[in-house]
Design an enzyme around this catalytic site. Structure first.
Site, PDB file in Angstrom:
ATOM      1  N   GLU A 176       0.825  -1.211   0.000  1.00 17.99           N
ATOM      2  CA  GLU A 176       0.000   0.000   0.000  1.00 17.99           C
ATOM      3  C   GLU A 176       0.863   1.267   0.000  1.00 17.99           C
ATOM      4  OE1 GLU A 176      -3.653   2.197   2.433  1.00 17.99           O
ATOM      5  OE2 GLU A 176      -2.505   0.618   3.416  1.00 17.99           O
ATOM      6  N   LYS A 213      -2.677  -2.030  -2.913  1.00 16.53           N
ATOM      7  CA  LYS A 213      -3.729  -1.155  -2.397  1.00 16.53           C
ATOM      8  C   LYS A 213      -3.316   0.269  -2.714  1.00 16.53           C
ATOM      9  CE  LYS A 213      -6.550   0.014   1.631  1.00 16.53           C
ATOM     10  NZ  LYS A 213      -7.093  -0.442   2.919  1.00 16.53           N
TER      11      LYS A 213
END
Length: 297
Positions: A176, A213
């Site tokens: 992420e 992400k």
């Protein structure tokens, strides 16, 4: 079970719920839920209250595998129980939802326009416990605030370095590298980020896979190449501070991108709601986020 879970995450219809607010963000999450700081006197009581909140969400009828593929947990949540079962077991066995674990220890200070992850000194032990708790994958977050190529490269290099360790432990890492939605050069950062991620993906061997992400991009479908990459299990999107309505509208424009929302999922939930009110509010959020993840413009 992991083979079935891989199929569910890779090809299932739905989204991933983010229930992983950690130490620093827990008071804010509780306050938004209607539990003020004077309701607890120490960290232990605070974490008890946040577990009650998460338990209420996870056990609610609206929190179901028809709409939700997976859920990301905070480390303490993994080690606690829901209705007599460890949270990961409860999710998998009672709900049919795949459990993930947040493993990062927060962000380092801003440097070169980015915030790297702080060192994860106990990662090996955490991954061992995650396997014991039947966790499927992990998540770790960095932040990009400026379109500084060297800074963005350092974020991606660090993420993939840690991801290798997670893969070797038999888990699927969610990488992420969040691009701040308030960044003045957000679109440029996203171009650089995609290039840096592609370089790492192309060097991964055929038996190593990751998830990504990412912040919903300014330019719709800019991440399609990442979504279609053979080493990528799934690409999910964070809400990043957008309202649920705005995040959903932006998400719908991106083919193959599904949600992994936190605040946008729980924004309308409150400690003083009746069970009927709570489930109705959660159901509305779940169905709206599911729709944005599945039905594209």
């Amino acid at each position: 079970m992991q083979k079935n879970q891989m199929e569910q995450i890779k090809n299932g219809k739905g989204f991933i719920a983010a229930l992983d607010q950690s130490g620093g963000s827990t008071p804010k999450a509780l306050a938004e839920y209607g539990v003020p700081e004077d309701a607890y006197s120490n960290e232990e009581e605070m974490f008890d209250l946040v577990h009650e909140m998460r338990t209420r969400i996870i056990t609610a009828p609206a929190f179901d595998s028809e709409h939700i593929l997976g859920a990301i947990l905070f480390e303490q949540t993994m080690d606690r129980k829901i209705e007599g079962k460890y949270t990961g077991d409860y999710l998998a066995e009672e709900k049919g939802i795949v459990p993930f674990l947040k493993v990062d220890k927060g962000l380092a200070d801003l440097s070169n326009g980015v915030q790297l992850m702080k060192p994860i000194s106990d990662l090996e032990d955490t991954l061992k416990r995650a396997n014991e708790r039947k966790i499927f994958g992990t998540k770790m977050r960095s932040v990009i605030k400026e379109a500084d190529r060297q800074g963005i490269k350092s974020v991606v290099d660090q993420q993939f370095e840690v991801a290798k360790q997670i893969i070797s432990a038999g888990l699927i890492p969610i990488i992420e590298p969040e691009v701040d939605i308030h960044s003045e050069d957000k679109a440029q950062s996203e171009e650089i980020l995609k290039e840096e991620i592609m370089e790492h993906l192309n060097s991964l061997p055929s038996d190593e896979n990751v998830m990504l992400k990412l912040t919903i991009p300014n330019e719709a479908n800019i991440y399609k190449e990442l979504i279609d990459h053979p080493r990528v299990v799934r690409v999910v999107a964070l809400s990043g501070g957008y309202s649920r309505e705005e995040a959903n509208q932006k998400l719908k424009k991106n083919e193959g991108l599904i949600a992994s929302f936190s605040r946008a999922l729980s924004a309308d939930l409150s400690a003083d709601q009746s069970e009927e009110e709570f489930n109705a509010a959660l159901k509305e959020a779940v169905e709206a986020i599911y729709d944005a993840s599945v039905n594209k413009k």
